[in-house]
Scaffold this active site. Structure first.
Site, PDB file in Angstrom:
ATOM      1  N   HIS A   1       6.153 -57.939  32.700  1.00 43.06           N
ATOM      2  CA  HIS A   1       5.543 -57.264  33.794  1.00 43.06           C
ATOM      3  C   HIS A   1       6.511 -56.346  34.398  1.00 43.06           C
ATOM      4  O   HIS A   1       7.574 -56.269  34.246  1.00 43.06           O
ATOM      5  CB  HIS A   1       5.020 -58.428  34.787  1.00 43.06           C
ATOM      6  CG  HIS A   1       3.905 -59.067  34.302  1.00 43.06           C
ATOM      7  ND1 HIS A   1       3.825 -60.476  33.687  1.00 43.06           N
ATOM      8  CD2 HIS A   1       2.404 -58.760  34.310  1.00 43.06           C
ATOM      9  CE1 HIS A   1       2.648 -60.791  33.215  1.00 43.06           C
ATOM     10  NE2 HIS A   1       1.737 -59.961  33.720  1.00 43.06           N
TER      11      HIS A   1
ATOM     12  N   LYS B   1      -9.757 -65.540  32.731  1.00 44.51           N
ATOM     13  CA  LYS B   1      -9.434 -66.095  34.065  1.00 44.51           C
ATOM     14  C   LYS B   1     -10.500 -66.594  34.943  1.00 44.51           C
ATOM     15  O   LYS B   1     -11.016 -67.381  35.599  1.00 44.51           O
ATOM     16  CB  LYS B   1      -8.343 -65.407  34.841  1.00 44.51           C
ATOM     17  CG  LYS B   1      -6.972 -65.587  34.165  1.00 44.51           C
ATOM     18  CD  LYS B   1      -6.590 -67.215  34.011  1.00 44.51           C
ATOM     19  CE  LYS B   1      -5.259 -67.266  33.176  1.00 44.51           C
ATOM     20  NZ  LYS B   1      -4.842 -68.685  33.359  1.00 44.51           N
TER      21      LYS B   1
ATOM     22  N   ASP C   1      -0.790 -46.185  34.638  1.00 42.85           N
ATOM     23  CA  ASP C   1      -0.320 -46.865  35.830  1.00 42.85           C
ATOM     24  C   ASP C   1      -1.011 -47.965  36.101  1.00 42.85           C
ATOM     25  O   ASP C   1      -0.484 -48.884  36.943  1.00 42.85           O
ATOM     26  CB  ASP C   1      -0.745 -45.658  36.965  1.00 42.85           C
ATOM     27  CG  ASP C   1       0.249 -44.620  37.378  1.00 42.85           C
ATOM     28  OD1 ASP C   1       1.735 -44.896  36.821  1.00 42.85           O
ATOM     29  OD2 ASP C   1       0.067 -43.618  37.857  1.00 42.85           O
TER      30      ASP C   1
ATOM     31  N   LEU D   1       6.852 -69.344  33.701  1.00 42.94           N
ATOM     32  CA  LEU D   1       7.528 -68.753  35.008  1.00 42.94           C
ATOM     33  C   LEU D   1       6.903 -69.722  36.137  1.00 42.94           C
ATOM     34  O   LEU D   1       7.734 -70.389  36.928  1.00 42.94           O
ATOM     35  CB  LEU D   1       7.139 -67.477  35.274  1.00 42.94           C
ATOM     36  CG  LEU D   1       7.191 -66.698  36.383  1.00 42.94           C
ATOM     37  CD1 LEU D   1       8.870 -66.745  36.868  1.00 42.94           C
ATOM     38  CD2 LEU D   1       6.757 -65.383  36.672  1.00 42.94           C
TER      39      LEU D   1
ATOM     40  N   GLY E   1       4.897 -72.649  35.902  1.00 42.09           N
ATOM     41  CA  GLY E   1       5.089 -73.985  35.543  1.00 42.09           C
ATOM     42  C   GLY E   1       6.399 -74.480  35.923  1.00 42.09           C
ATOM     43  O   GLY E   1       6.405 -75.861  36.730  1.00 42.09           O
TER      44      GLY E   1
ATOM     45  N   TYR F   1      -8.062 -60.742  29.468  1.00 36.51           N
ATOM     46  CA  TYR F   1      -7.352 -61.660  30.146  1.00 36.51           C
ATOM     47  C   TYR F   1      -8.078 -61.951  31.317  1.00 36.51           C
ATOM     48  O   TYR F   1      -8.114 -63.070  31.779  1.00 36.51           O
ATOM     49  CB  TYR F   1      -5.940 -60.997  30.350  1.00 36.51           C
ATOM     50  CG  TYR F   1      -4.941 -62.304  31.454  1.00 36.51           C
ATOM     51  CD1 TYR F   1      -4.438 -63.267  30.715  1.00 36.51           C
ATOM     52  CD2 TYR F   1      -4.957 -61.763  32.878  1.00 36.51           C
ATOM     53  CE1 TYR F   1      -3.859 -64.165  31.367  1.00 36.51           C
ATOM     54  CE2 TYR F   1      -4.252 -62.758  33.469  1.00 36.51           C
ATOM     55  CZ  TYR F   1      -3.615 -63.898  32.873  1.00 36.51           C
ATOM     56  OH  TYR F   1      -2.975 -64.879  33.496  1.00 36.51           O
TER      57      TYR F   1
ATOM     58  N   ARG G   1       7.199 -74.964  31.228  1.00 39.17           N
ATOM     59  CA  ARG G   1       8.320 -74.086  30.644  1.00 39.17           C
ATOM     60  C   ARG G   1       8.167 -72.690  31.066  1.00 39.17           C
ATOM     61  O   ARG G   1       9.038 -71.866  30.925  1.00 39.17           O
ATOM     62  CB  ARG G   1       8.501 -74.305  29.402  1.00 39.17           C
ATOM     63  CG  ARG G   1       8.931 -75.482  28.652  1.00 39.17           C
ATOM     64  CD  ARG G   1      10.202 -75.711  29.237  1.00 39.17           C
ATOM     65  NE  ARG G   1      11.101 -77.078  28.584  1.00 39.17           N
ATOM     66  CZ  ARG G   1      11.423 -77.293  27.364  1.00 39.17           C
ATOM     67  NH1 ARG G   1      11.578 -76.179  26.782  1.00 39.17           N
ATOM     68  NH2 ARG G   1      12.037 -78.547  27.065  1.00 39.17           N
TER      69      ARG G   1
ATOM     70  N   SER H   1      -5.256 -65.304  38.193  1.00 35.26           N
ATOM     71  CA  SER H   1      -4.436 -63.785  38.472  1.00 35.26           C
ATOM     72  C   SER H   1      -5.235 -63.085  39.430  1.00 35.26           C
ATOM     73  O   SER H   1      -6.573 -62.890  39.150  1.00 35.26           O
ATOM     74  CB  SER H   1      -4.132 -63.509  37.036  1.00 35.26           C
ATOM     75  OG  SER H   1      -3.591 -61.945  37.427  1.00 35.26           O
ATOM     76  N   SER H   2      -4.528 -62.185  40.004  1.00 38.60           N
ATOM     77  CA  SER H   2      -5.247 -61.106  40.736  1.00 38.60           C
ATOM     78  C   SER H   2      -5.905 -60.386  40.019  1.00 38.60           C
ATOM     79  O   SER H   2      -6.794 -59.406  40.739  1.00 38.60           O
ATOM     80  CB  SER H   2      -4.442 -60.566  41.727  1.00 38.60           C
ATOM     81  OG  SER H   2      -2.992 -59.902  41.293  1.00 38.60           O
ATOM     82  N   CYS H   3      -5.765 -60.139  38.661  1.00 38.65           N
ATOM     83  CA  CYS H   3      -6.466 -59.010  37.835  1.00 38.65           C
ATOM     84  C   CYS H   3      -7.905 -59.336  37.465  1.00 38.65           C
ATOM     85  O   CYS H   3      -8.556 -58.589  36.991  1.00 38.65           O
ATOM     86  CB  CYS H   3      -5.801 -58.912  36.600  1.00 38.65           C
ATOM     87  SG  CYS H   3      -5.869 -60.208  35.358  1.00 38.65           S
TER      88      CYS H   3
END
Length: 324
Positions: A191, A152, A281, A26, A28, A148, A24, A119-121
């Site tokens: 985001h 990951k 930022d 974004l 997925g 977070y 449910r 995630s790219s973070c």
């Protein structure tokens, strides 16, 4: 100890049970749509109300009953800078439990092919740009979302450990900033791109003379439409195998100021822009090296301008039902 298997990826069985964890959300929901469009006839999903992935016993019972052959782990607790700064314990604890429960259950009940989404973070704050996959664990993380990111990173490590210990051809993919239908447009939990869409659309509707954005507008960000992400996930499952995570992005980026200009044009806002430089930022630049993805034979199809316009249209047509 099992060594890395010799595995040749190929077309997945369209009739086999395919579990999309987080269907449910974004990402997925986009994967669900894409699998259906590609002819998969047994796509399985459970809402968080139906199955709490933090509940280990419930997760094992679900896998025992549904016996999926394929899994995409897209379920996660996600949020923007403010949410990550305010609730780091939740982002660390919830995501670790989700990942460990799903991956352990998938291993026990014989899932053949699994894709873990990160995630790219996960990459260091000041990683060399564009960021290659081997930059992982080479420097300090961005403090605003380090909890977070650590969760990951643990997921990537677990995938690699499962490959080594059990010989399963499971893989990981690390998307850049994603956007599109089904996004979170909350003023405090979203985001940057959905936050800008909501802010500028409300300004356009109200006739506001000025819009104030967070930060300086100078950071550079890469954006990928979630439908492209879904396409990349299936492509990787059918064409890639290896222990390294695969970056998924476009290979191009824009400044937040440029992004705001694109959003303003898409919603029809012609007022002025202000920047609240007291707000953080975040990472100065985050552009992924997508060479590995290109070598696997995939490239995005949706331009940023086209994607923003279609997302604005979706946001407006779903105003009463969006996560806000």
């Amino acid at each position: 100890m099992t060594t890395e298997p010799v595995f040749e990826p190929g077309a997945l069985d369209r009739s086999a049970p395919f579990y999309v964890a987080g269907h449910r959300g974004l990402v997925g929901s986009a994967i669900w749509r894409h699998l259906k469009a590609e002819g998969f006839t047994s796509v399985v999903g459970r809402t968080s109300a139906e199955l709490d992935l933090k509940d280990r016993e419930a997760v094992f019972e679900f896998f025992a009953a549904s016996k999926p052959r394929y899994v995409v782990l897209a379920a996660a607790k996600v949020g923007g800078i403010l949410a990550n700064q305010t609730y780091p314990v939740d982002f660390l604890s919830d995501n670790l439990r989700i990942q460990v429960n799903v991956l352990d259950a998938a291993r026990k009940f014989g899932v053949e092919r699994l894709l873990f989404l990160g995630s790219s973070c996960i990459y260091p704050k000041f990683a060399e740009q564009p960021i290659r996959e081997d930059a992982l664990l080479t420097g300090h993380l961005e403090p605003t979302n380090d909890a977070y990111a650590i969760a990951k990173i643990a997921g990537i490590m677990q995938i690699q450990a499962i490959r080594r210990q059990y010989g399963l051809p499971w893989i990981s993919a690390m998307p850049t900033n994603l956007y599109g239908p089904g996004d979170n447009f909350s003023p405090t939990g979203s985001h940057v791109l959905p936050a800008l869409i909501r802010r500028y659309d409300e300004a356009a509707q109200s006739g506001a003379e000025s819009v104030t954005n967070w930060g300086t507008g100078s950071p550079r960000r890469e954006f990928l439409h979630v439908d492209d992400m879904a396409s990349a996930c299936l492509h990787l499952l059918e064409h890639y195998d290896g222990p390294s995570q695969v970056n998924v992005g476009t290979g191009t980026d824009v400044t937040i100021r440029e992004l705001a200009t694109l959003v303003a044009a898409a919603v029809g806002y012609d007022g002025s822009f202000e920047w609240d430089t007291s707000k953080p930022d975040g990472t100065p630049r985050k552009l992924l090296d997508v060479s590995k993805l290109k070598q696997a034979g995939w490239a995005p199809k949706i331009s940023l301008e086209e994607g923003i316009q279609s997302t604005v249209a979706w946001y407006r047509s779903n105003a009463e039902n969006i996560r806000a």
